[in-house]
Design a protein around this motif. Structure first.
Motif, short mmCIF file in Angstrom:
data_model
loop_
_atom_site.label_atom_id
_atom_site.label_comp_id
_atom_site.label_asym_id
_atom_site.label_seq_id
_atom_site.Cartn_x
_atom_site.Cartn_y
_atom_site.Cartn_z
N PRO A 444 1.04 -1.38 0.20
CA PRO A 444 -0.30 0.16 -0.22
C PRO A 444 1.07 1.04 -0.08
CG PRO A 444 -0.06 -1.19 1.95
CD PRO A 444 0.88 -2.23 1.36
N PHE A 445 1.13 1.59 -1.13
CA PHE A 445 2.04 2.66 -1.31
C PHE A 445 1.52 4.00 -0.48
CE2 PHE A 445 4.47 -0.69 -4.22
CZ PHE A 445 6.24 -0.21 -3.89
N GLU A 446 0.44 3.73 -1.12
CA GLU A 446 -0.59 5.43 -0.66
C GLU A 446 -0.83 5.94 0.44
OE1 GLU A 446 -4.85 7.39 -1.63
OE2 GLU A 446 -4.92 5.91 -2.75
N GLY A 447 -0.86 4.83 1.46
CA GLY A 447 -0.95 4.95 3.40
C GLY A 447 0.49 5.84 3.26
N GLY A 449 3.19 6.48 2.13
CA GLY A 449 2.99 8.06 1.77
C GLY A 449 2.35 8.86 2.64
N LYS A 450 1.41 8.84 3.04
CA LYS A 450 0.66 9.92 3.94
C LYS A 450 1.32 9.42 5.28
CE LYS A 450 -4.11 9.14 1.79
NZ LYS A 450 -6.21 9.01 2.42
#
Length: 539
Positions: A444-447, A449-450
């Protein structure tokens, strides 16, 4: 006899009697023409007796032929002269009638050859240069036949070699002529030993037949397993083992030629017979390939790309070439809806066996090839595509044992039988990369990133705190530390009071230590002094 009247008397005279001339009486004046006639007749008879045979020779053109002037020569000796030059009845050729010397009668046999000698350049050879000044003449070469003949068809070009030259003639079969011509040289170990004598197109139009003459004593090197190949120009080949450049002599590069050699493993065989037929190969590499007696055909079915694999590519077993690719196809499986690439190969079982023990010809590994193949496959024998040359990208097929390979069997139900394969090194790498990419896609690169952004914000706040609060206190602490160090440095100077006091104290300590050593030495010598004291003290 009575006298006529009135005439005087005269004495009696004899009466003339006419005698007739003999018809066979010869005058002396006729001797000269008679002698001339006899001499002429003798000369005519002599000319007839000494007259040589007359022959007729047909040529495609009358170029260089002149009645009464054009000579016929054998080994550069005049043996006749052309008497007349006329057109044939169908006007398609020129007929030269020639008279030869009397001694030439036994030279006119069935396979005697005639040709017009004029300046020619053919097959890298130049001939007839002398005729530029002396004029053309008809060359003659004797035959070996015993049957006489008087009419001939002249050759369009002079023969490459004269009759009686020691050597032997051989026949070559080829797909095409290349840059060859009559008179092109034949080389043996880059030494010119013969030439091409003739060529013709096969009746089916699928090839050509060449005749070569190898001069003695080099003809003895032509044996039953001798290989002939085109030696024309420069042969550059790109293979799995790199770039190869093979050249012959400068003459072969300029005008073309042939070369031959016998493989070392078959050298020493009997000499080839006259007019033995050989196959003419395109290059030396193809010609000198080992010709195996036993050839088995199998199929390797690959699922990965065969780009770079060509017909003729080697099949390798641990560095030893044991076969070659014969054909490459495509196959569609209607059940699994998949495409595959079947590669048909020729396998040479003799190359798996050793010949050094007995010296005989090789054979199969076992008497039952099916059983042996099944045993090898059961123990991990597989075919694999490998890169033979990184520069050219060419592939070859490697046969090796892969113990970790899935269990498989030889498919004997198809013809040719199919041997199982394993993916090539590049294919395995590609599969690994694909698997790695699939795993990376699950992260989960988006999580992340956050979370990383929040962490960076906290780190920024921490840095601000360090700049505003921690850093000033740290500067004050460092200043105090610097002051302390300066004080310590001043106290440690040689002229400082601390340094002087320290020196005096050290001196006193040294004296005290010396007194203790003196006392210790005395007590060591007089231990009773601890009780009684020194002797001088009792006085």
């Amino acid at each position: 006899m009575a006298k006529p009247p009135g005439q005087p008397e005269s004495p009696d005279l004899p009466e003339a009697v006419a005698t007739p001339r003999s018809r066979w009486r010869m005058q002396i004046v006729w001797l000269v023409p008679i002698v001339a006639v006899l001499i002429g007749g003798w000369l005519a008879v002599k000319a007839v007796l000494e007259q040589g045979p007359t022959v007729t020779i047909s040529f495609a053109t009358g170029e260089g032929l002149e009645a009464g002037k054009t000579k016929i020569k054998f080994k550069n000796v005049d043996v006749g002269v052309v008497k007349s030059v006329t057109l044939s009845r169908d006007h398609r050729s020129v007929v030269a009638t020639a008279e030869l010397v009397k001694d030439a009668s036994n030279m006119l046999v069935d396979d005697t050859r005639f040709w017009v000698v004029r300046p020619r350049i053919s097959g890298g050879t130049v001939s007839g240069i002398g005729t530029l000044l002396s004029g053309s003449f008809i060359g003659m070469d004797l035959g070996a036949s015993t049957r006489s003949r008087r009419d001939y068809v002249g050759l369009e070009s002079p023969p490459v070699f004269a009759s009686g030259v020691p050597g032997r003639e051989f026949v070559l079969k080829s797909e095409d002529m290349g840059s060859l011509d009559v008179g092109s040289p034949v080389f043996f170990r880059r030494l010119q030993v013969g030439q091409i004598t003739a060529y013709s197109l096969d009746a089916d139009g699928k090839g050509v037949t060449l005749r070569v003459f190898i001069n003695a004593p080099y003809d003895k090197y032509v044996q039953s397993d001798t290989r002939f190949w085109h030696a024309s120009g420069v042969d550059v080949s790109l293979g799995t083992d790199g770039v190869k450049v093979n050249t012959q002599s400068v003459v072969a590069i300029l005008i073309g030629g042939l070369a031959f050699q016998t493989p070392d493993e078959t050298a020493g065989q009997p000499e080839a017979a006259v007019r033995t037929e050989f196959l003419l190969f395109h290059d030396r590499a193809e010609a000198m390939k080992r010709h195996d007696r036993i050839v088995d055909t199998y199929v390797f079915n690959f699922n990965d790309s065969v780009r770079g694999l060509t017909v003729g590519a080697p099949v390798d077993f641990r560095g030893i070439v044991v076969g070659e690719v014969a054909a490459i196809y495509t196959r569609f499986d209607p059940v699994r809806k998949l495409f595959s690439i079947p590669v048909e190969i020729h396998l040479y079982p003799e190359r798996f066996t050793s010949r050094y023990q007995s010296g005989g010809a090789g054979g199969r590994l076992a008497s039952n090839p099916h059983q042996m193949a099944e045993w090898l496959v059961a123990h991990g024998l597989r075919a694999q595509l490998r890169t033979g040359n990184l520069l050219t990208g060419q592939l070859y097929i490697a046969l090796d044992f892969f113990p970790a390979a899935p269990k498989a069997e030889v498919n004997w139900s198809v013809n040719p039988p199919e041997i199982p394969t394993v993916p090539g090194g590049l294919q395995s790498l590609q599969d690994s990369v694909t698997s790695l990419v699939a795993k990376l896609n699950k992260i989960p690169f988006e999580g992340l990133g956050k979370d990383a952004q929040k962490t960076l914000a906290d780190a920024d706040s921490l840095l601000k705190l360090l700049r505003t609060e921690v850093m000033p206190q740290a500067r004050d602490t460092l200043a105090a530390a610097q002051t302390t160090l300066d004080s310590a440095n001043g106290a440690l100077q040689p002229n400082s009071a601390l340094q002087q006091g320290t020196t005096d104290a050290m001196r006193e300590l040294a004296r005290t230590a010396a007194a203790f050593r003196t006392l210790a030495d005395y007590l060591d010598r007089h231990p009773e002094a601890l009780i009684r004291g020194k002797p001088g003290d009792n006085k």
